[in-house]
Write a protein that holds these residues in place. Structure first.
Motif, PDB file in Angstrom:
ATOM      1  N   LYS A 120     -14.790   7.088   9.771  1.00  0.00           N
ATOM      2  CA  LYS A 120     -13.672   8.393   8.121  1.00  0.00           C
ATOM      3  C   LYS A 120     -13.876   7.188   6.818  1.00  0.00           C
ATOM      4  O   LYS A 120     -14.573   6.132   6.955  1.00  0.00           O
ATOM      5  CB  LYS A 120     -13.022   8.133   8.769  1.00  0.00           C
ATOM      6  CG  LYS A 120     -11.384   7.331   8.420  1.00  0.00           C
ATOM      7  CD  LYS A 120     -10.369   7.938   8.870  1.00  0.00           C
ATOM      8  CE  LYS A 120      -9.220   8.034   8.057  1.00  0.00           C
ATOM      9  NZ  LYS A 120      -8.711   7.009   6.843  1.00  0.00           N
ATOM     10  N   GLY A 163      -7.763  12.630  -3.709  1.00  0.00           N
ATOM     11  CA  GLY A 163      -6.258  12.882  -3.409  1.00  0.00           C
ATOM     12  C   GLY A 163      -5.967  10.637  -3.464  1.00  0.00           C
ATOM     13  O   GLY A 163      -5.866  10.606  -4.445  1.00  0.00           O
ATOM     14  N   ASN A 185      -3.227  11.620   8.727  1.00  0.00           N
ATOM     15  CA  ASN A 185      -4.263  10.894   9.247  1.00  0.00           C
ATOM     16  C   ASN A 185      -3.461   9.473   8.976  1.00  0.00           C
ATOM     17  O   ASN A 185      -2.494   9.174   8.561  1.00  0.00           O
ATOM     18  CB  ASN A 185      -5.332  10.913   7.834  1.00  0.00           C
ATOM     19  CG  ASN A 185      -6.922  10.558   8.274  1.00  0.00           C
ATOM     20  OD1 ASN A 185      -7.361  10.157   9.075  1.00  0.00           O
ATOM     21  ND2 ASN A 185      -7.874  11.136   6.899  1.00  0.00           N
ATOM     22  N   ALA A 228      -2.548  12.476   4.507  1.00  0.00           N
ATOM     23  CA  ALA A 228      -2.243  11.373   4.576  1.00  0.00           C
ATOM     24  C   ALA A 228      -1.136  11.167   3.748  1.00  0.00           C
ATOM     25  O   ALA A 228       0.490  10.497   3.619  1.00  0.00           O
ATOM     26  CB  ALA A 228      -3.381  10.327   4.754  1.00  0.00           C
ATOM     27  N   GLY A 229      -1.340  10.857   2.515  1.00  0.00           N
ATOM     28  CA  GLY A 229      -0.599  10.480   0.996  1.00  0.00           C
ATOM     29  C   GLY A 229       1.100  12.053   0.469  1.00  0.00           C
ATOM     30  O   GLY A 229       1.824  11.422   1.220  1.00  0.00           O
ATOM     31  N   GLY A 289      -7.571  16.212   7.784  1.00  0.00           N
ATOM     32  CA  GLY A 289      -6.047  15.442   7.699  1.00  0.00           C
ATOM     33  C   GLY A 289      -5.128  15.373   6.662  1.00  0.00           C
ATOM     34  O   GLY A 289      -6.536  15.961   5.392  1.00  0.00           O
ATOM     35  N   MET A 318      -1.697   5.724   8.369  1.00  0.00           N
ATOM     36  CA  MET A 318      -1.217   5.462   7.412  1.00  0.00           C
ATOM     37  C   MET A 318      -1.025   3.984   7.179  1.00  0.00           C
ATOM     38  O   MET A 318      -1.288   2.895   7.136  1.00  0.00           O
ATOM     39  CB  MET A 318      -0.207   6.364   7.147  1.00  0.00           C
ATOM     40  CG  MET A 318      -1.202   7.237   5.774  1.00  0.00           C
ATOM     41  SD  MET A 318      -0.058   8.346   5.129  1.00  0.00           S
ATOM     42  CE  MET A 318       0.349   9.557   6.155  1.00  0.00           C
ATOM     43  N   ILE A 364      -5.338  16.580  -0.237  1.00  0.00           N
ATOM     44  CA  ILE A 364      -5.935  18.384   1.135  1.00  0.00           C
ATOM     45  C   ILE A 364      -3.889  18.356   0.974  1.00  0.00           C
ATOM     46  O   ILE A 364      -3.017  17.455   1.098  1.00  0.00           O
ATOM     47  CB  ILE A 364      -5.889  18.673   2.316  1.00  0.00           C
ATOM     48  CG1 ILE A 364      -7.425  18.042   2.728  1.00  0.00           C
ATOM     49  CG2 ILE A 364      -5.383  19.486   2.902  1.00  0.00           C
ATOM     50  CD1 ILE A 364      -7.932  18.883   2.352  1.00  0.00           C
ATOM     51  N   HIS A 385       0.808  -0.983   0.194  1.00  0.00           N
ATOM     52  CA  HIS A 385      -0.074  -0.009   0.002  1.00  0.00           C
ATOM     53  C   HIS A 385       0.303   1.024   0.500  1.00  0.00           C
ATOM     54  O   HIS A 385       0.455   2.060  -0.408  1.00  0.00           O
ATOM     55  CB  HIS A 385      -0.929   0.127   0.701  1.00  0.00           C
ATOM     56  CG  HIS A 385      -2.107  -0.607   1.278  1.00  0.00           C
ATOM     57  ND1 HIS A 385      -3.134  -1.221   2.141  1.00  0.00           N
ATOM     58  CD2 HIS A 385      -2.744  -1.704   0.074  1.00  0.00           C
ATOM     59  CE1 HIS A 385      -3.418  -2.149   1.352  1.00  0.00           C
ATOM     60  NE2 HIS A 385      -3.663  -1.836   0.313  1.00  0.00           N
ATOM     61  N   ILE A 386       1.711   1.049   1.038  1.00  0.00           N
ATOM     62  CA  ILE A 386       2.628   2.230   0.735  1.00  0.00           C
ATOM     63  C   ILE A 386       3.397   3.016  -0.186  1.00  0.00           C
ATOM     64  O   ILE A 386       3.060   3.840  -0.938  1.00  0.00           O
ATOM     65  CB  ILE A 386       3.931   1.637   2.101  1.00  0.00           C
ATOM     66  CG1 ILE A 386       3.497   2.667   2.917  1.00  0.00           C
ATOM     67  CG2 ILE A 386       4.979   2.676   2.248  1.00  0.00           C
ATOM     68  CD1 ILE A 386       3.797   1.596   4.773  1.00  0.00           C
ATOM     69  N   GLY A 393      -2.678   3.714  11.200  1.00  0.00           N
ATOM     70  CA  GLY A 393      -3.341   3.173  10.643  1.00  0.00           C
ATOM     71  C   GLY A 393      -3.858   2.405  11.163  1.00  0.00           C
ATOM     72  O   GLY A 393      -3.956   1.699  12.520  1.00  0.00           O
ATOM     73  N   LEU A 442       3.159  11.263   3.391  1.00  0.00           N
ATOM     74  CA  LEU A 442       4.237  10.523   3.496  1.00  0.00           C
ATOM     75  C   LEU A 442       4.941  10.448   2.327  1.00  0.00           C
ATOM     76  O   LEU A 442       5.860   9.829   2.493  1.00  0.00           O
ATOM     77  CB  LEU A 442       2.868   9.197   3.174  1.00  0.00           C
ATOM     78  CG  LEU A 442       3.566   7.702   2.889  1.00  0.00           C
ATOM     79  CD1 LEU A 442       4.299   7.134   3.867  1.00  0.00           C
ATOM     80  CD2 LEU A 442       2.818   6.726   2.080  1.00  0.00           C
TER      81      LEU A 442
HETATM   82  C1  FNR Z   1      -3.991   5.300   3.589  1.00  0.00           C
HETATM   83  N1  FNR Z   1      -5.522   5.353   4.185  1.00  0.00           N
HETATM   84  C2  FNR Z   1      -5.598   4.483   6.061  1.00  0.00           C
HETATM   85  N2  FNR Z   1      -6.861   4.775   6.673  1.00  0.00           N
HETATM   86  C3  FNR Z   1      -7.749   3.797   7.226  1.00  0.00           C
HETATM   87  O1  FNR Z   1      -8.329   4.445   7.507  1.00  0.00           O
HETATM   88  N3  FNR Z   1      -6.215   2.958   7.761  1.00  0.00           N
HETATM   89  C4  FNR Z   1      -5.834   2.749   7.215  1.00  0.00           C
HETATM   90  O2  FNR Z   1      -5.060   1.696   7.650  1.00  0.00           O
HETATM   91  C5  FNR Z   1      -4.996   3.517   5.896  1.00  0.00           C
HETATM   92  N4  FNR Z   1      -4.041   2.879   5.420  1.00  0.00           N
HETATM   93  C6  FNR Z   1      -3.644   4.171   4.243  1.00  0.00           C
HETATM   94  C7  FNR Z   1      -1.894   3.267   3.384  1.00  0.00           C
HETATM   95  C8  FNR Z   1      -1.541   3.668   3.207  1.00  0.00           C
HETATM   96  C9  FNR Z   1      -0.384   4.322   1.916  1.00  0.00           C
HETATM   97  C10 FNR Z   1      -2.440   5.695   2.107  1.00  0.00           C
HETATM   98  C11 FNR Z   1      -1.399   6.578   1.452  1.00  0.00           C
HETATM   99  C12 FNR Z   1      -3.589   5.931   3.474  1.00  0.00           C
HETATM  100  C13 FNR Z   1      -5.883   6.140   4.131  1.00  0.00           C
HETATM  101  C14 FNR Z   1      -5.664   7.598   4.819  1.00  0.00           C
HETATM  102  O3  FNR Z   1      -5.837   7.941   5.815  1.00  0.00           O
HETATM  103  C15 FNR Z   1      -7.066   8.992   4.063  1.00  0.00           C
HETATM  104  O4  FNR Z   1      -8.427   8.781   3.862  1.00  0.00           O
HETATM  105  C16 FNR Z   1      -6.781   8.867   2.539  1.00  0.00           C
HETATM  106  O5  FNR Z   1      -5.504   8.789   2.283  1.00  0.00           O
HETATM  107  C17 FNR Z   1      -7.154  10.186   1.822  1.00  0.00           C
HETATM  108  O6  FNR Z   1      -5.858  10.905   2.375  1.00  0.00           O
HETATM  109  P1  FNR Z   1      -4.542  11.898   1.452  1.00  0.00           P
HETATM  110  O7  FNR Z   1      -3.788  10.620   1.373  1.00  0.00           O
HETATM  111  O8  FNR Z   1      -5.537  11.799   0.050  1.00  0.00           O
HETATM  112  O9  FNR Z   1      -4.601  12.890   2.463  1.00  0.00           O
END
Ligand code: FNR
Length: 353
Positions: free
Chosen positions: A184, A213, A61, A280-281, A278, A63, A260, A10-11, A92, A284
């Motif tokens: 969420k 996003g 947020n 996340a990406g 929030g 991850m 965002i 996923h990462i 995460g 990261l």
């Molecule tokens: C996530 N996201 C996520 N959300 C969640 O509720 N549980 C999780 O375990 C994960 N795992 C995860 C891994 C990775 C690598 C990413 C990039 C994202 C989702 C995250 O919290 C968020 O809701 C979305 O990524 C949308 O936000 P961004 O990334 O567009 O800022």
């Protein structure tokens, strides 16, 4: 495939697929204020999510965790960035540590590095009351996020196929939880009807996790043979979803997320009705490509830019920024009108001092 390998995939795929840009926030413009009657140092970034007071409206947020040493390292760095900048942070999904206690360290590291920080636990809506309690205890969480991710699961080759009963399970978790519960999405958005149902079972906040996003359809499609490309463009854009949830004026706070990236995105999301945002990406990517110091610098820059935007608009607080007049155009305007959400209530208001 093991859960731990999936976490790392996923990462990698999140970094490779990047963030698309159709959040709808480009459809939002502030009405410039030539007499702002404010000064920069007065701008107060403090906000709250239910009973939780935050010194910044931005949080890291959910991850990762559950992917062995590599995810220990990422969560350690994110926790250090959160501590240095005063941000709240979500871990995460903790299900992997509930299934395999060896993985608990990759979550606990966050609390150890930031003992007094505001930390959110995270589980999916399949969680039981006992699992929710165990996740909170694992990291002494200040709040628990429950994620909704039906489209991600459907696209995931080994994902869930049965989504019945989620609202009832969330209601039970809320009833037995000692910390606030935040529900969420993960990048497909939450519509006002779903937000209303979630508010009715007592969730503290709804993080709309909108489209634009990180795209979990693209991420899971990268792990499939036969692609479900129709899900790649699926979802409610972030700007629309914030306005949908905020239109309820229900008990639950609205949190913005999904694509965002900038101080301006955050300011617009708040003006649409969010109390926090929030990321996340984007965080990261900065961490993995440029390192911890660069991430801390980025967050500090976003904070100072946000204060500049607030000062230009004459908003001394996040509550005042929420009243700033904005013009909503384009596809976002069309969508909101079709859904019976009044865009003029945004364009004709003024900040009440
Ligand atoms: C996530 N996201 C996520 N959300 C969640 O509720 N549980 C999780 O375990 C994960 N795992 C995860 C891994 C990775 C690598 C990413 C990039 C994202 C989702 C995250 O919290 C968020 O809701 C979305 O990524 C949308 O936000 P961004 O990334 O567009 O800022």
């Amino acid at each position: 495939m093991s859960r731990s390998k999936r976490k790392w995939d996923h990462i990698q795929h999140a970094l490779a697929t990047g963030q698309s840009s159709n959040t709808g926030l480009a459809d939002v413009a502030f009405v410039h204020q030539s007499l702002p009657d404010a000064f920069l140092d007065q701008a107060d970034l403090g906000t709250s999510i239910g009973e939780l007071s935050l010194s910044s409206p931005i949080f890291i947020n959910a991850m990762t965790g559950g992917g062995g040493e590599r995810t220990v390292q990422i969560n350690r760095d994110l926790a250090l960035a959160a501590k240095s900048t005063g941000l709240a942070m979500a871990v995460g999904s903790q299900m992997s540590a509930l299934k395999d206690p060896n993985e608990a360290e990759s979550y606990r590291v966050v609390r150890r590095e930031n003992p007094r920080g505001i930390i959110f636990g995270n589980l999916g809506s399949e969680a039981t009351i006992d699992q929710a309690k165990a996740a909170v205890d694992m990291i002494e969480a200040d709040a628990l996020q429950i994620h909704l991710n039906a489209v991600q699961e459907l696209t995931m080759p080994e994902g869930d196929r049965d989504f019945r009963g989620a609202l009832k399970r969330i209601e039970n978790i809320v009833a037995h939880s000692e910390v606030p519960v935040v529900v969420k999405e993960v990048g497909f958005g939450i519509n006002k009807e779903a937000a209303s149902m979630l508010a009715s079972v007592g969730v503290t906040a709804i993080d709309i996790g909108g489209f634009g996003g990180t795209n979990f359809s693209r991420i899971e499609n990268a792990r499939r043979d036969r692609l479900l490309t129709f899900f790649d463009e699926w979802g409610i854009p972030t700007a629309v979803s914030i306005a949908e949830a905020a239109s309820l004026k229900a008990g639950a706070a609205v949190i913005a997320s999904g694509g965002i990236r900038t101080s301006n995105d955050i300011a617009k999301a708040i003006a649409l009705g969010a109390g926090a945002a929030g990321m996340a990406g984007f965080f990261l990517k900065v961490l993995m490509k440029e390192g911890l110091e660069a991430l801390i610098e980025e967050i500090n820059s976003i904070h100072s830019e946000l204060k500049m935007i607030m000062t230009a608009l004459g908003a001394k607080s996040i509550a005042e920024l929420q009243q700033s007049p904005i013009i909503i155009s384009g596809r976002t305007h069309h969508w909101l009108n079709e859904r019976g959400i009044d865009t003029k209530s945004y364009s004709r208001r003024t900040i009440k001092k």
